[in-house]
Design an enzyme around this catalytic site. Structure first.
Site, PDB file in Angstrom:
ATOM      1  N   ASP A 198      29.577   4.511  21.778  1.00 51.72           N
ATOM      2  CA  ASP A 198      30.688   5.280  22.329  1.00 51.72           C
ATOM      3  C   ASP A 198      31.052   6.426  21.383  1.00 51.72           C
ATOM      4  O   ASP A 198      31.116   6.238  20.172  1.00 51.72           O
ATOM      5  CB  ASP A 198      31.892   4.358  22.525  1.00 51.72           C
ATOM      6  CG  ASP A 198      33.057   5.066  23.184  1.00 51.72           C
ATOM      7  OD1 ASP A 198      33.015   5.237  24.414  1.00 51.72           O
ATOM      8  OD2 ASP A 198      33.990   5.473  22.468  1.00 51.72           O
ATOM      9  N   GLU A 239      26.480   7.365  24.412  1.00 49.78           N
ATOM     10  CA  GLU A 239      27.408   7.888  25.416  1.00 49.78           C
ATOM     11  C   GLU A 239      27.854   9.272  24.952  1.00 49.78           C
ATOM     12  O   GLU A 239      28.537   9.404  23.938  1.00 49.78           O
ATOM     13  CB  GLU A 239      28.607   6.930  25.539  1.00 49.78           C
ATOM     14  CG  GLU A 239      29.613   7.324  26.592  1.00 49.78           C
ATOM     15  CD  GLU A 239      30.902   7.905  26.020  1.00 49.78           C
ATOM     16  OE1 GLU A 239      31.792   8.208  26.813  1.00 49.78           O
ATOM     17  OE2 GLU A 239      31.018   8.064  24.788  1.00 49.78           O
TER      18      GLU A 239
END
Length: 489
Positions: A198, A239
């Site tokens: 992330d 991501e």
């Protein structure tokens, strides 16, 4: 380990029944043959904010959710995907709390980016900051060190509070790499199969750049963490919300990527009853992707679709979404807004609501997603055809809560009675089990108001036809007896 080419669930640890034990029971009771691709459990760690995305540690599970034993129990039947916020850690973590107490004398001081690591004299310069892709008004926060009373400015890319709750990690630091290594080794022990990196686009801070996906330095970090993951037989999914060309560079680098373009493209095709842009996109995109329609944030627009969309047309799509009670996340940096001022970062809504709760339109959207090459993810709200949770937005003041409803066991049972949900489950089973999806994908010649996509492997083939005028979808396929069959979705 290789990622399974089947449908995967995305859920919070407490969104389907209240905790991880309940989640496992819900999966085993209702969805044994549905999520053969695995389960993406949004951060289940102790956290001090951003619904899990300000983790205190990766070595523990938040006690309200359960234990590592519960994670392992889910992992017995489903490949588990978990997030690692490689860019930051919680202000409440033992590491930063120690730094707040002792300052530079803390054994954890090197984990963080004090401003002298960026500017030699430790003084931020306005002209440098103006070049950066900002997620808050300033990319740092000031903290007072307990023992000395001195003020320390520390890099904080994210965070709604000031000072921020999310403290950036210095990925060049050996101590940070030790932290990640220890966490990854624990994930291996707990049977975690895939890790989503992330906010990985923000990990490199370099003056003179926008401090987002800084090349070539980003690849040094990615190669290091890929090597770590490979040594433990764990797959990685970076991501990155950015210009699509960056995603394509990641794909060329051999990484899995997210298809953040597809959700808007499908919405646009359904709203405007025109397949042209969607089909053009499906012909040219990389295949090694995770696909989604909905998630815990929103439908991406900027910067993911920069140079792919006409902002005037996008504004019309956004206006329809707003009429249907969506809300928006906006771009902060002036230079990243479009020339005409278009500044929509994400459209926040339930995908079912934004399609006006039209069952056929919603199933057409899912059918396109499942036919697009890649691993399809279905967010738990979308799974149950959940609608905009406007009450939760009002209660919390957080726009993203519109699509983060927590379902009780009773609400899950009730949702499963809905015809649209049963139709979706049938479509997921077809996507999981029909072998042609492991073969060759083709975008077929289609009329402007039609979508025709096909998959073929050996004697199995299937073709999706969607009539955009009526949102009717049908799959022509060869069944197990070698007979031509039709499946009206």
């Amino acid at each position: 380990m290789s990622v399974r080419n089947q449908v995967q669930l995305i859920t919070y640890p407490d969104s389907l029944g209240g905790n991880l034990k309940a989640l496992n029971n819900v999966l085993l009771t209702h969805f044994t043959d549905i999520f053969k691709g695995g389960v993406h459990i949004l951060p289940p760690f102790p956290s001090s904010g951003d619904r899990g995305f300000a983790p205190k540690t990766y070595l523990e599970i938040e006690p309200n959710f359960g234990t590592w034993e519960d994670i392992r129990a889910i992992g017995e039947n489903y490949d588990i995907l978990i997030d690692v916020m490689v860019n930051h850690i919680s202000r409440q973590s033992e590491y930063f709390q120690d730094f707040l107490k002792k300052g530079r004398k803390s054994k954890y001081a090197d984990l963080f980016i004090t401003l002298d690591k960026i500017w030699e004299d430790g003084k931020p310069k306005k002209e440098d900051i103006e070049k950066m892709f900002l997620r808050r008004p300033l990319p740092y926060s000031s903290y007072t060190i307990e023992e000395t009373g001195e003020e320390e400015k520390v890099w904080t890319t994210f965070g709604k509070t000031d000072p921020s709750e999310q403290i950036d990690l210095d990925v060049k630091s050996e101590k940070v790499r030790e932290l990640f290594t220890e966490s990854f080794m624990n994930f291996k022990k707990q049977n975690v199969k895939i890790i989503r990196l992330d906010a990985v686009g923000y990990v490199i801070k370099k003056l003179g750049t926008n401090c987002f996906f800084v090349e070539p330095e980003i690849y040094e970090f990615l190669d290091w963490i890929l090597e770590l993951a490979n040594s433990l037989d764990i797959e990685l999914l970076p991501e990155v919300h950015s210009h699509y060309s960056i995603q394509y560079k990641l794909a060329k680098h051999g990484c899995w990527i997210y298809d953040f373009i597809l959700p808007y493209r499908i919405l646009d095709a359904l709203f405007n009853k025109s397949s042209k842009d969607l089909l053009q996109y499906l012909k040219t995109r990389p295949h090694k992707q995770f696909t989604m329609l909905d998630c815990h944030d929103g439908i991406p627009i900027k910067p993911d679709l920069d140079d792919l969309i006409d902002t005037k047309e996008a504004r019309k799509v956004v206006d329809v979404c707003l009429e249907r009670e969506s809300n928006l996340s906006l771009i902060l940096s002036e230079e990243h807004k479009a020339h005409d001022g278009f500044d929509v970062h994400q459209i926040r809504c339930s995908y079912y609501s934004v399609l006006n709760c039209d069952d056929d339109a919603y199933l057409a959207a899912r059918a396109i997603q499942f036919f697009a090459p890649g691993v399809p993810q279905v967010y738990y709200v979308g799974l149950l055809a959940g609608e905009n949770d406007l009450e939760n937005v009002r209660k919390t003041g957080e726009g993203r809560e519109i699509n983060r409803h927590n379902f009780t066991l009773e609400e899950i049972e009730k949702s499963l009675e809905k015809e649209v949900v049963q139709r979706l489950l049938k479509l997921i089973r077809f996507r999981n089990e029909y072998d042609a999806f492991n073969g060759e994908f083709t975008v077929l010649e289609s009329a402007k108001d039609e979508i025709r996509l096909s998959w073929k492997r050996n004697e199995k083939n299937c073709t999706l036809l969607i009539d955009l005028k009526k949102y009717k979808s049908v799959i022509d396929y060869i069944d197990e007896n070698g007979q031509a069959s039709q499946y009206f979705i």
